[in-house]
Design an enzyme around this catalytic site. Structure first.
Site, PDB file in Angstrom:
ATOM      1  N   SER A  61       0.795  -1.237   0.000  1.00  0.00           N
ATOM      2  CA  SER A  61       0.000   0.000   0.000  1.00  0.00           C
ATOM      3  C   SER A  61       0.820   1.275   0.000  1.00  0.00           C
ATOM      4  CB  SER A  61      -0.952   0.023   1.194  1.00  0.00           C
ATOM      5  OG  SER A  61      -1.953  -0.947   1.029  1.00  0.00           O
ATOM      6  N   LYS A  64       0.412   3.354  -2.942  1.00  0.00           N
ATOM      7  CA  LYS A  64      -0.728   4.262  -3.155  1.00  0.00           C
ATOM      8  C   LYS A  64      -0.289   5.719  -3.220  1.00  0.00           C
ATOM      9  CE  LYS A  64      -3.951   0.986  -1.074  1.00  0.00           C
ATOM     10  NZ  LYS A  64      -4.560   0.505   0.172  1.00  0.00           N
ATOM     11  N   TYR A 188      -3.848  -2.890 -10.306  1.00  0.00           N
ATOM     12  CA  TYR A 188      -3.730  -2.603  -8.873  1.00  0.00           C
ATOM     13  C   TYR A 188      -2.826  -3.620  -8.162  1.00  0.00           C
ATOM     14  CZ  TYR A 188      -5.122  -1.987  -4.003  1.00  0.00           C
ATOM     15  OH  TYR A 188      -5.129  -1.796  -2.651  1.00  0.00           O
ATOM     16  N   TYR A 236      -4.717   3.946   7.795  1.00  0.00           N
ATOM     17  CA  TYR A 236      -6.066   3.390   7.992  1.00  0.00           C
ATOM     18  C   TYR A 236      -6.648   3.890   9.305  1.00  0.00           C
ATOM     19  CZ  TYR A 236      -3.900   0.443   4.502  1.00  0.00           C
ATOM     20  OH  TYR A 236      -3.232  -0.007   3.420  1.00  0.00           O
ATOM     21  N   VAL A 254       1.076  -3.409   3.951  1.00  0.00           N
ATOM     22  CA  VAL A 254       0.903  -4.657   4.673  1.00  0.00           C
ATOM     23  C   VAL A 254       2.151  -5.556   4.564  1.00  0.00           C
ATOM     24  CG1 VAL A 254      -0.101  -6.084   2.857  1.00  0.00           C
ATOM     25  CG2 VAL A 254      -0.912  -6.339   5.210  1.00  0.00           C
TER      26      VAL A 254
END
Lengths: 310, 310, 310, 310
Positions: A61, A64, A188, A236, A254
């Site tokens: 992630s 991102k 993705y 998050y 992660v």
């Protein structure tokens, strides 16, 4: 700085509680939790590192951030009609708020929002072209052509991507997906499969640091705004806690990596595969907390003075 | 700085869209939306202001910052067993997440969390004593004994406080209220009824600014942490947007006031009674966005250099 | 009974508010809302009908009743480990409760639950075989080999099935899908595309009516239980209202059909394409309310006596 | 019937798992879980009972049925503008749906809805008058002047009613409370504190049974509608399961009592203080399941024939 990073790496090595390695991506489940690396790329051009800073890992992630910069480069502020800028208050793959808000994800750093980001930089191009462009962006940022995608991890991820497929179809049901679901998911998962070392990731994060020697890939205003999003949404439902304890913009993955920005000073990358209950690197978070305490680099404290640490 | 504040006040005065004054507190419903004030208390001791900076207004939820500092002074980090540190992602008086999380409010700046804060600084004392202590804290911070509570506003608020009573009883049902509900609500509504001018509020906010001339009411670490909470949670479900657009820790109130901190540099207060859809001052938010752009004081940009604005 | 049905059909024909035809399945969007049919298959073998009772329509979610019977026939009560028996309180395609309950849908009549049902009767077989078995079940129930699937409707539905794909992937992420998503969705959309006339549907519903002349496709206990589920869950978040106003177990479909069971007495089918805000046939619901009032067949009133209506 | 009830009582007595007595009302926490009573008041006037059918217990939420009948008698269908008729899908004191639906509780049998019911029958009168009227209604229904309120239980309940206070204030914040919160809560807790034996409760439930010898306190249509609500909403988020397993309208209370109606045949009361995870009497539910199986009185099966059990 070198001494500080080494102290931090030593502390991490002796910590008996390494957290738990994520198991939902089969290819990553076997990673040795006893690894820890840290690197800092300074605004003046110097780079420091300690521990396993040259071991490649799956950035997951953290990608991102690069994807967002790329998508904003494509469509500019038009992106904010398709995705919000607020912390979600819920876990990374929740659909609850998506239902409340008619298919507009809360922010580009939860999975639903990141799928919109991917759909945005895909635009009319093929996944191969889009991923090529993403890699070019990351390589330019890091000044390193050796960065690549781990195809095995990407495929392992795609094969177990039910939750992300679910989110993508959900978005599509609200008209908030333009490319085909399969293209978006394929792209993705490959984006998540980008592999870097701490040293490479710290280098790649420099485009978020103001400074003459930093790569000028986005405008100063966009830099500030991406940093703001990392601060409020980068971890998050543990974002508030990271801001409270570390006080610098950061984005976790992660795979156990975290990219942290000290505006005007440095880009820092830390990695350790074991996660805390929020799904963020346990040793990595603790390391950054110690780092912030020692350097005084929290953006919420004195903006000058302390940085004699270097 | 004086020139900048005056420019901002002029721009605000000519903006035809003043937002909408909150109507749910009868005593405040009649406030004239054409008012705008701004003040900045600098780390070096100077104070600047423009517009209606000497008109007193109801600080409402801005009081949650002072209340939090007071409660932390009472019980320290034990407070975090009763309230979280994460953005809620939902509106200021939502019960949804409270149900999911067994009576632990998401953070001390949503109403449920602020009720826990009030219950914490109430401890064994009477509402009168507790409010006395709160006022002493605020007056010390502002170096101004003229700050008081508007009794009429407090009573008007108490009479229509069904949603807050509901939250308090809900918390009590989980064992997360210690004093009686009536005491907590009475104290809370009076806390919200504190009245200040922009100049007074800017002065009172100085305890969150690092600096030799600033009042040392909390430790440097606590200062940073309160600033972090203001950044991630200070504007309810508009917190991410404020971070994105302004890039400084801030706390808004439904009376139209916003307290903003530029770490190491200044405490800024802005006020205009008309609100945007998030329930934050419309002109105030826009003024702070312009202020951040002009000064370059976003914590997410360069930490030194730009501040020649003064 | 014949007279009653004709009265009801006449009343429906003169009602100026026909409701709104569902538009999300392109192939059905053009259906003429001025159609209304009703039919009743009595326990003694007689069949009555009025209005457009011989016009075929898409039964859509009414198929969930037949699919449930088939799945229960396959695996028995083991099915209830994968799906619940409670009303959902939310709309037919909501994911909210699914997230709260770890991928166990609330009941087999909301879409998520129906996907589990389809996955259950699919078992190891191919979609073609499974659909063949479903059709055999329906044809046997209706004693009519002319019942078929409208391939065009099924394909139109599959092409716009993002929400259902999303639910299926979501279930799969919790391990609650066994066949491949594509197989399940293909089968599900064809199941929804079954076409019947009111007369055929009333005949097909007889397996839920106790009686010597009724087809014995399920045990008496299972019959009662399916009827119970239709009562509490048959009309999505309008189930309570249907029970309140009609008082008989019923299952509606977005095509405008409703199958209603009067235990021991009759199976009734009504159809009119315009929907009310709950997504159930507007004229159909009103017709069944009048029917229940006239016949006294609410299961919540006198169980004997009134039925002289025949 | 006498023999059946005795068999059921014997089975219950030998069941080792009695469920768990509710502890949140201190006065009820000490109740002996080894008690079990059952009684049936037949449409023809006969009354049967077995076990501890003459031991008084706290009817708690079973009172919501009588309260609803009283409130409907007061304001008629106007009541449905303030409360819905749909199962909630969530636990008895959840606020989640209340927030979604602007202060209109899902149905009159969850706590929020019951508070609206109480507020409705309170109207302009004092709690004492309103409770007097409620008792007159119940005594008339049961033909028994010995029924009373246990003041100690009522007070014990009021002292720990934070969740209900929270719901009432929440409703008030949406304008859906007319009397003062304290009046409504005081009346509500006394209503819950009504004490009856199984025999008395079975008698009191006869007004929901169609029949010449039954007390005519509400119209036949209202009777059917209240029964419908008991079927879809009478057991909170276990309502679907009760319909599935028992197939008769029923309303449970946390004191361990359940009132069940067999339309046209009988009113049945069962009581055992231990609860299952849904908060409904464990042995009571199992007893009613056996009762339904033996009598064939599920409303979802044959409406005539089986009742030779008597």
């Amino acid at each position: 700085m070198q001494k500080l990073l080494e102290e931090i790496a030593t502390t991490a090595a002796t910590n008996p509680d390494k957290g738990r390695v994520a198991t939902y991506i089969p290819e990553l489940a076997g990673t040795d939790p006893n690894q820890f690396g840290i690197a800092a790329a300074m605004a003046d051009g110097r780079v420091f590192s300690a521990g396993d800073a040259d071991v490649p890992f799956s950035i997951q992630s953290v990608s991102k951030v690069f994807a967002l910069a790329l998508a904003l480069g494509r469509v500019g502020d038009a992106m904010w009609t398709r995705v919000g800028r607020e912390p979600s208050g819920l876990s990374f793959d929740s659909v609850l708020l998506l239902e409340r808000e008619n298919g507009i994800p809360r922010n580009p750093f939860i999975n639903a929002g990141a799928l919109v980001t991917t759909d945005t930089y895909l635009a009319g191009s093929s996944p191969r072209e889009a991923l090529g462009e993403l890699l070019r962006f990351i390589r330019a940022a890091a000044d390193d052509d050796g960065i690549h995608i781990n195809e095995k991890v990407a495929r392992s991820e795609l094969a177990t991507a039910h939750r992300n497929y679910s989110l993508a179809h959900y978005l599509a049901s609200f008209g908030n997906m333009q490319a085909s679901i399969d293209k978006v998911l394929g792209t993705y998962c490959h984006q998540c499969g980008v592999e870097m070392t701490c040293r490479q990731l710290a280098m790649a994060g420099r485009f978020l640091v103001d400074g003459d020697k930093m790569p000028a890939l986005v405008s100063a205003e966009r830099r500030r705004r991406i940093n703001a999003l990392m601060m409020t949404c980068g971890h998050y439902d543990g974002s508030g806690d990271f801001a409270f304890r570390v006080g610098m913009p950061g984005k976790s993955g992660v795979g156990g990596g975290i990219l942290v920005v000290s505006p005007g000073r440095a880009s820092i990358a830390v990695w350790s595969p074991g996660l805390n209950p929020y799904g963020n690197s346990k040793l990595g978070t603790e390391a950054m907390e110690a780092f912030a305490r020692k350097t005084g680099w929290s953006v919420f404290g004195v903006p000058q003075g302390h940085e004699q640490v270097t």
